[in-house]
Scaffold this motif. Structure first.
Motif, PDB file in Angstrom:
ATOM      1  N   THR A  72      45.445  57.430  12.601  1.00 38.02           N
ATOM      2  CA  THR A  72      45.043  58.729  13.143  1.00 38.02           C
ATOM      3  C   THR A  72      45.549  58.881  14.573  1.00 38.02           C
ATOM      4  N   LYS A  73      45.290  60.056  15.156  1.00 40.46           N
ATOM      5  CA  LYS A  73      45.608  60.312  16.561  1.00 40.46           C
ATOM      6  C   LYS A  73      44.328  60.704  17.280  1.00 40.46           C
ATOM      7  N   PHE A  74      44.026  60.015  18.376  1.00 40.65           N
ATOM      8  CA  PHE A  74      42.800  60.322  19.115  1.00 40.65           C
ATOM      9  C   PHE A  74      42.926  59.860  20.553  1.00 40.65           C
ATOM     10  N   ASN A  75      42.047  60.398  21.386  1.00 41.33           N
ATOM     11  CA  ASN A  75      42.003  60.049  22.804  1.00 41.33           C
ATOM     12  C   ASN A  75      40.650  59.436  23.115  1.00 41.33           C
ATOM     13  N   VAL A  76      40.649  58.347  23.845  1.00 39.68           N
ATOM     14  CA  VAL A  76      39.386  57.732  24.259  1.00 39.68           C
ATOM     15  C   VAL A  76      39.394  57.561  25.767  1.00 39.68           C
ATOM     16  N   SER A  77      38.288  57.974  26.396  1.00 36.19           N
ATOM     17  CA  SER A  77      38.125  57.825  27.842  1.00 36.19           C
ATOM     18  C   SER A  77      36.882  56.994  28.094  1.00 36.19           C
ATOM     19  N   SER A  78      37.089  55.783  28.627  1.00 35.28           N
ATOM     20  CA  SER A  78      35.977  54.854  28.829  1.00 35.28           C
ATOM     21  C   SER A  78      36.092  54.183  30.190  1.00 35.28           C
ATOM     22  N   TYR A  79      36.129  55.013  31.246  1.00 31.12           N
ATOM     23  CA  TYR A  79      36.148  54.461  32.596  1.00 31.12           C
ATOM     24  C   TYR A  79      34.753  53.923  32.923  1.00 31.12           C
ATOM     25  N   PRO A  80      34.651  52.716  33.439  1.00 31.53           N
ATOM     26  CA  PRO A  80      33.330  52.112  33.714  1.00 31.53           C
ATOM     27  C   PRO A  80      32.456  52.944  34.632  1.00 31.53           C
ATOM     28  N   GLU A  81      33.070  53.674  35.578  1.00 28.98           N
ATOM     29  CA  GLU A  81      32.273  54.425  36.552  1.00 28.98           C
ATOM     30  C   GLU A  81      31.799  55.771  36.023  1.00 28.98           C
ATOM     31  N   ASP A  82      32.324  56.214  34.866  1.00 32.14           N
ATOM     32  CA  ASP A  82      31.911  57.499  34.312  1.00 32.14           C
ATOM     33  C   ASP A  82      30.576  57.384  33.585  1.00 32.14           C
ATOM     34  N   LEU A  83      29.836  58.495  33.534  1.00 34.86           N
ATOM     35  CA  LEU A  83      28.520  58.499  32.891  1.00 34.86           C
ATOM     36  C   LEU A  83      28.625  58.541  31.372  1.00 34.86           C
ATOM     37  N   ASN A  84      29.781  59.008  30.862  1.00 41.59           N
ATOM     38  CA  ASN A  84      29.961  59.139  29.422  1.00 41.59           C
ATOM     39  C   ASN A  84      31.248  58.464  28.962  1.00 41.59           C
ATOM     40  N   THR A  85      31.232  57.957  27.742  1.00 48.92           N
ATOM     41  CA  THR A  85      32.450  57.531  27.062  1.00 48.92           C
ATOM     42  C   THR A  85      32.810  58.642  26.086  1.00 48.92           C
ATOM     43  N   LYS A  86      34.053  59.138  26.173  1.00 44.52           N
ATOM     44  CA  LYS A  86      34.448  60.297  25.376  1.00 44.52           C
ATOM     45  C   LYS A  86      35.547  59.931  24.383  1.00 44.52           C
ATOM     46  N   THR A  87      35.397  60.434  23.160  1.00 45.05           N
ATOM     47  CA  THR A  87      36.420  60.260  22.137  1.00 45.05           C
ATOM     48  C   THR A  87      36.743  61.622  21.544  1.00 45.05           C
ATOM     49  N   VAL A  88      38.021  62.005  21.582  1.00 41.76           N
ATOM     50  CA  VAL A  88      38.466  63.287  21.042  1.00 41.76           C
ATOM     51  C   VAL A  88      39.450  63.013  19.912  1.00 41.76           C
ATOM     52  N   LEU A  89      39.185  63.607  18.753  1.00 43.76           N
ATOM     53  CA  LEU A  89      40.033  63.368  17.591  1.00 43.76           C
ATOM     54  C   LEU A  89      41.024  64.514  17.406  1.00 43.76           C
ATOM     55  N   VAL A  90      42.308  64.155  17.306  1.00 46.34           N
ATOM     56  CA  VAL A  90      43.364  65.144  17.095  1.00 46.34           C
ATOM     57  C   VAL A  90      43.612  65.340  15.608  1.00 46.34           C
ATOM     58  N   GLU A  91      43.767  64.232  14.881  1.00 46.71           N
ATOM     59  CA  GLU A  91      43.949  64.319  13.431  1.00 46.71           C
ATOM     60  C   GLU A  91      43.443  63.036  12.773  1.00 46.71           C
ATOM     61  N   GLY A  92      43.149  63.133  11.468  1.00 51.26           N
ATOM     62  CA  GLY A  92      42.612  61.989  10.740  1.00 51.26           C
ATOM     63  C   GLY A  92      41.097  61.930  10.866  1.00 51.26           C
ATOM     64  N   SER A  93      40.546  60.744  10.890  1.00 50.53           N
ATOM     65  CA  SER A  93      39.105  60.565  11.073  1.00 50.53           C
ATOM     66  C   SER A  93      38.845  59.207  11.700  1.00 50.53           C
ATOM     67  N   VAL A  94      37.761  59.120  12.452  1.00 49.13           N
ATOM     68  CA  VAL A  94      37.380  57.863  13.083  1.00 49.13           C
ATOM     69  C   VAL A  94      35.878  57.664  12.926  1.00 49.13           C
ATOM     70  N   SER A  95      35.469  56.413  12.964  1.00 48.99           N
ATOM     71  CA  SER A  95      34.048  56.072  12.929  1.00 48.99           C
ATOM     72  C   SER A  95      33.667  55.429  14.251  1.00 48.99           C
TER      73      SER A  95
END
Length: 382
Positions: A239-262
């Motif tokens: 699949t294609k996806f973006n993950v943002s997991s900077y330690p100093e951020d309050l949230n971990t973000k995952t954005v899915l472009v295509e396919g599927s993720v768990s």
């Protein structure tokens, strides 16, 4: 970060959770990395006497002392004391050299992309360079062409043990990796990723990330691809996806472009407990309560950074400043609490930092000053 916890990490007595926490802290900023390396150097120096007999670097010293003792059996006590004095000086010299070597690692420029090999060696990746990296046996690990490392063309034979590399991208830069299965990864500024040089048959394809990256994963039903951060695991087949997991951020973000993720937080994947993400949606992991929430989003807002753009929609000013710090490798201070909480919407395509600052100044009457020494620091006033 508690010094006690860092020392446990240095002494390899930290738990897995503690180790992840320390690594996340180290990778959060260049300043943290400097503090860690300096603390490690000081710790090595302070415990040098305790470890002198077990260190490989002291084998020569042991032989040196033994030879002196053999040749001076019948010498006087004063001579023996003199020998011990010089031996002690020799020990101090070795300790000082080791400390100097350790601290010299800090001299790697902050804006340098680095590749850490399995044995701990650190290689500097030149911008837009061309290079080949080999292991101790002369096998090609990876090749660099421009801003990309390619592991798909390595000539390492199948191994029973996973061998890892770690690529660290500083603020102000981006870099690309082609993994051994042809998965394409783009690392954003201030990101570190640990990954196998070669995936092994029968094992999941696992990588570890601190920061932000875009993944275009090669499909392989027999070997799921898992992205692990300190807070969240993302499991995909292709699949294609973006993950943002900077330690100093309050949230971990995952954005899915295509396919599927768990998405799952447990060490082991359990389908019934996992959160399924579908294309065009964003998953937020709130680090304070570990709750995952989903929302439909404009995917381009979260992936435009790949092409050098900065996009934000109803984003608090303090979050925008953090993005600018990462992208342009600067320090930005805002002296207004109200301004920090004010939300803005905009998109800048490959714009300079000066252009972005002027846009805010002209449209919102924001004043700022710039200091270039010792680091570029911008102070914003309402």
């Amino acid at each position: 970060m508690e010094v006690k916890k860092i020392l446990k990490y240095i002494n390899e007595t930290a738990s897995k959770e503690e180790a992840r926490e320390v690594e996340a802290w180290i990778n959060a900023s260049q300043d943290h990395a400097k503090k860690f390396n300096l603390l490690k150097a000081k710790h090595i120096a302070s415990t040098f006497d305790d470890t002198i007999n077990s260190a490989d670097t002291n084998q020569g010293l042991f032989r040196y002392k033994t030879n002196i003792e053999k040749s001076s059996k019948n010498k006087s006590k004063n001579l023996k004391q003199s020998i011990l004095k010089y031996a002690a000086i020799f020990i101090i010299a070795i300790g000082t050299s080791y400390l100097f070597f350790t601290e010299n690692k800090l001299e790697i420029p902050e804006d340098t992309i680095t590749l850490e090999l399995e044995n701990g060696d650190i290689k500097i990746i030149q911008d837009d360079g061309n290079a080949q990296f080999v292991d101790s046996k002369g096998n090609t690990i990876t090749t660099q062409k421009g801003n990309k490392l390619n592991y798909n063309n390595s000539n390492i034979s199948n191994e029973e043990k996973l061998v890892y590399n770690t690529l660290t991208v500083p603020y102000g830069k981006r870099f690309n990796i082609v993994l051994s299965d042809n998965t394409q990864v783009t690392l954003n500024a201030g990101t570190s990723m640990k990954y196998p040089v070669k995936f092994i048959k029968g094992h999941n394809r696992e990588v570890f990330i601190n920061g932000e990256a875009f993944f275009d994963v090669t499909k392989d039903k027999a070997h799921p691809f898992v992205v692990k951060s300190s807070d969240l695991n993302i499991r995909v087949l292709g699949t294609k996806f973006n993950v943002s997991s900077y330690p100093e951020d309050l949230n971990t973000k995952t954005v899915l472009v295509e396919g599927s993720v768990s998405l799952y937080q447990e060490e082991t994947y359990k389908p019934k407990k996992a959160t399924l993400l579908t294309p065009g949606h964003l998953a937020y992991l709130n680090k304070s309560n570990n709750a995952i929430s989903l929302e439909k989003v404009d995917v381009s807002l979260h992936t435009s950074w790949i092409n050098g753009s900065i996009s934000f929609k109803h984003e608090p000013f303090k979050n925008i400043l953090k993005k600018l710090e990462r992208q342009y490798n600067v320090v930005i201070k805002c002296e207004s609490k109200d301004l920090n909480e004010t939300s803005f919407t905009a998109r800048f395509d490959n714009a300079s930092l000066e252009y972005i600052l002027k846009t805010f100044r002209n449209n919102y009457d924001i004043k700022y000053t710039i200091e270039n020494k010792p680091n570029k620091t911008i102070t914003i006033k309402p």
